[in-house]
Design an enzyme around this catalytic site. Structure first.
Site, short mmCIF file in Angstrom:
data_model
loop_
_atom_site.label_atom_id
_atom_site.label_comp_id
_atom_site.label_asym_id
_atom_site.label_seq_id
_atom_site.Cartn_x
_atom_site.Cartn_y
_atom_site.Cartn_z
N HIS A 384 0.82 -1.21 0.00
CA HIS A 384 0.00 0.00 0.00
C HIS A 384 0.85 1.26 0.00
O HIS A 384 0.53 2.25 -0.67
CB HIS A 384 -0.93 -0.01 1.22
N ARG A 527 -14.38 2.35 -2.83
CA ARG A 527 -14.19 1.01 -2.24
C ARG A 527 -14.42 1.09 -0.74
O ARG A 527 -13.93 2.00 -0.06
CB ARG A 527 -12.77 0.51 -2.53
N ARG A 660 3.41 -10.44 -2.05
CA ARG A 660 3.92 -9.32 -2.85
C ARG A 660 4.79 -8.37 -2.04
O ARG A 660 5.45 -7.50 -2.60
CB ARG A 660 2.76 -8.56 -3.49
N CYS A 697 -8.44 -2.05 -12.15
CA CYS A 697 -7.90 -0.94 -11.36
C CYS A 697 -6.55 -1.28 -10.74
O CYS A 697 -6.03 -0.52 -9.93
CB CYS A 697 -8.88 -0.52 -10.27
#
Length: 774
Positions: A384, A527, A660, A697
């Protein structure tokens, strides 16, 4: 055996220099194995002649190191760097290419060699200056870190005998444990040598180039501090007392936290540290040293090192382990003395922020005008914080191993995030070269921006809508949103991260209205709260062994319906009577979650209808396609929601089983993996068959190569960061979709992502557009 391994590794790790570490390593290993000789050879690189460069083996051409010392072509050589048993005068003077000698063979093969009589081996090579004529038995093991050979450790004996399996296993285990330590020490030695140009390597998280001084947060604080006298013991005592009180408060809070959680074993650790802070214990010893005229940092260092040495010399394992407590406490106090509230000290000019790991809250709070770039040891390109860095347009690089173990604070850096390089103390010529590159890049960005108002349409008439990914109101200025067809993803969790508590319904309404107003009449996809995984809330900690497979996204929201209902109510009220707002559910893994969330949306809508005099409209609702299971349930999904938005970051993570954020496996996270591309194609085909609106997205949409593939598949709604909008618009208006479809058929049959990229780059080169990747 385990105790011996640990003692050697800890001793080497605690060394203040590479030379002392290697000296400790060979002496303690020789004693532990009861052998006559132990030596270590480190891999260094020396310049190649043109003939040698032509014959260098492909194996070593392909190897990359996290730090290098020259830009000229070079070959690896093994340099005798420490020994106990060979001639001391040969250290640093004897070297060999890896294609020569038994030690070279170990590095070349990347495996151990165990010989009863080394002289009988065809690769044996005698170096007279090392005086090893008497030795026959030979055992050598490579020291390897992440597929790169750092060196070779060798033990020898005069006896004609083969080292047994236990001895070989011991040396191999030791080499594996030492790899990380030696890498860090080599990096530190290189940085402190100002004669060498040092280049750290990492992974690009946000493209761009920055030139600024390093601003280190959370760097390694060594216990070994300069021995400095103080001018005023009273002032130093006040400084030290303040640090001790703050340290005591911090540890006490941690202890109480774990007591509340009934984690008694953990709580007892902090209780033990607290007892050391009593005036009758270490704290009193620290203050005593200050009263004798030492600086506070020096006092803590002297006391800590003295007691560590005493405890390490004890035979009792429990008492020896207490040395670690003293070390931890000393470093805590030193950090409070050396970096008191470092974040509160705003830099006076732009800096490159260097840290172990950076969360989104820190980035959001750090003064944007003072943030030139970001470098971290941990994290992932789709963490993030990395996504936020891209949204802010800040160059960022992650996975820069051991950078905090070096002394780079306040040093001038050149961060070339696009190429994954960090240059320390570069020459004036290099700085000028990079300043020219920055000027060229600014000219490109202006070119993209000037054309951004043109509709995004391929040469053969295929129209594509380009949307904006956003999370900060500061990223939604009029000039930013005007270049997009709407907001394809608004990350509401950033609002939650910037608070010290859950934001109220009214606070949320205010922010959501600002977002909708910024978009004008264009659509906005909001979201719902997506925390967990790599996005924790400071006031709502989630501790899990596998956070990406745990309590995150819609799972957390459904377990806390009071939070979900509040957020849905705020969104509906902000949306008012228009149809602009669309609501997106993250991390959906089954149909029951959709049904529950849709039920809560209906509940919130009905409550507001009965409460509000003003008219309101129930927004359309969609899901993020991130969990692979839903790829096979889209027929059922289509009966429940209005649209699907593909989150390619998490979809890639889950399909490839790759964390990730883990730099150890970051090379395996590949959005261009043919399996990932086929999954994206399948999702689009199924949604089109079902009449279900679909967009994407994830980060792939904002990459030139990724955008080409997505358009070829048939995606016509791409959402990305603002920094990518102009470039993608420029690119898509200069290609033909029919040609891209032919290209797609080819790349889907390729075996790996590397070949997919190569094919795409070849296409861009033919179109004279490859410069967009620079």
């Amino acid at each position: 055996m385990l105790k011996t391994l640990r003692d050697i590794t800890q001793a080497v790790a605690a060394a203040t220099s590479l030379e002392s570490a290697l000296s400790l390593l060979v002496s303690q290993t020789r004693l532990a194995m009861s052998t006559q000789c132990c030596s270590i050879y480190l891999v260094e690189y020396q310049a190649l002649s043109s003939e040698a460069a032509a014959t260098l083996t492909q194996t070593f051409i392909n190897q990359t190191s996290s730090i290098s010392h020259q830009s000229t072509p070079s070959e690896p050589v093994l340099v005798l760097s420490a020994t106990e048993g060979l001639a001391p005068s040969s250290v640093g003077r004897v070297s060999m290419p890896i294609t020569q000698g038994l030690v070279g063979l170990v590095a070349e093969r990347e495996e151990a060699i165990n010989l009863a009589d080394a002289r009988l081996h065809p690769r044996f090579k005698l170096f007279p200056e090392v005086e090893e004529e008497e030795y026959r038995a030979f055992l050598a093991v490579p020291i390897i870190y992440q597929q790169q050979v750092l060196g070779v450790i060798v033990v020898q004996q005069a006896d004609l005998r083969q080292f047994d399996e236990g001895e070989e296993a011991f040396l191999m285990t030791l080499a594996a444990q030492l790899a990380v330590v030696l890498r860090g020490l080599k990096n530190k030695a290189a940085v402190t040598n100002v004669q060498q140009k040092v280049v750290f390597k990492g992974t690009m998280a946000a493209s761009g180039i920055a030139i600024a001084h390093a601003y280190v947060l959370g760097g390694a604080i060594p216990l070994e501090q300069p021995q400095l006298r103080c001018q005023d013991p009273v002032v130093e005592s006040l400084r030290l007392n303040s640090a001790i009180v703050r340290c005591r408060d911090s540890i006490s809070s941690l202890s109480q936290k774990f007591e509340r959680e009934q984690a008694n074993e953990v709580s007892s650790i902090f209780s033990a540290l607290l007892s050391l802070l009593d005036n009758e214990s270490l704290a009193g010893e620290y203050l005593k040293e200050v009263s004798q005229g030492w600086q506070a940092e020096t006092a803590v260092s002297r006391v800590s090192l003295n007691y560590i040495q005493q405890f390490m010399a004890m035979a009792d394992p429990y008492l020896k382990e207490r040395a670690n407590d003293i070390r931890e406490l000393g470093q805590r106090i030193l950090r409070l003395l050396i970096e008191p509230g470092r974040l509160a000290l705003e830099p006076d000019k732009p800096v490159i922020l260097v840290a172990k790991e950076i969360d989104a809250t820190l980035l959001a709070e750090f003064p944007r005008q003072k943030l030139a770039g970001i470098v971290t040891e941990l994290g992932g390109v789709n963490a993030h914080a990395a996504i936020l860095a891209r949204a802010l347009g800040v160059p960022a690089m992650i996975g820069v191993e051991q950078v905090l173990a070096t002394d780079i604070d306040s040093q001038l850096l050149v961060l070339n995030a696009t190429r994954g390089q960090l240059l320390v103390a570069p020459s004036p010529a290099i700085i000028n070269e990079y300043r020219n590159l920055i000027s060229i890049d600014k000219a490109k960005q202006k070119q993209f921006q000037d054309e951004l108002a043109n509709p995004c349409e391929t040469l053969d008439g295929h129209k594509t809508q380009l949307f904006l990914n956003a999370g900060l109101l500061s990223g939604l200025a009029d000039d930013v949103v005007q270049g997009a067809d709407g907001i394809g993803l608004y990350r509401t969790e950033i609002l939650f991260m910037l608070h010290q508590r859950f934001p109220s319904e009214q606070e949320q309404i205010k922010v959501y209205r600002q977002v909708l107003d910024a978009a004008g009449t264009r659509p906005v996809v909001m979201r719902t709260l997506d925390v967990g995984g790599d996005k924790p809330l400071p006031y709502f900690p989630i501790n899990e062994d596998n956070p990406f497979l745990g309590w995150r996204g819609i799972r957390l929201s459904l377990d806390h319906p009071e939070l979900l209902l509040m957020q849905l109510r705020a969104m509906i009220q902000a949306g008012g009577v228009g149809t602009q707002l669309q609501i997106l559910l993250p991390m959906v893994s089954n149909l029951d979650e959709i049904d529950q969330a849709v039920g809560y949306l209906e509940q919130a809508y009905q409550e507001l209808k009965s409460e509000c005099d003003a008219k309101i409209v129930k927004p359309s609702i969609g899901i993020m396609l991130e969990v692979p299971a839903l790829l096979y349930q889209l027929d059922d999904v289509a009966t429940r929601v209005d649209f699907v938005s593909v989150g390619s970051n998490d979809l890639t993570q889950y399909l490839l089983a790759v964390d990730r954020n883990n730099p150890n496996v970051s090379a395996l996270f590949d959005s261009y993996h043919p399996g990932i591309l086929r999954a994206l194609k399948r999702a689009l085909d199924d949604c089109r068959r079902l009449g279900l609106d679909i967009s994407i997205c994830g980060e792939l949409a904002g990459e030139p190569l990724g955008a080409l593939l997505l358009i070829a598949m048939g995606y016509d709604k791409l959402s990305m960061n603002h920094a990518s909008l102009g470039k993608i618009n420029y690119l898509l208006r200069r290609v033909q979709r029919d040609e891209l479809r032919v290209l797609l058929d080819t790349v889907l049959r390729l075996p790996n992502g590397q070949q997919v990229r190569a094919k795409l780059i070849e296409f861009l080169t033919q179109q004279e557009l490859a410069w967009l990747l620079e």
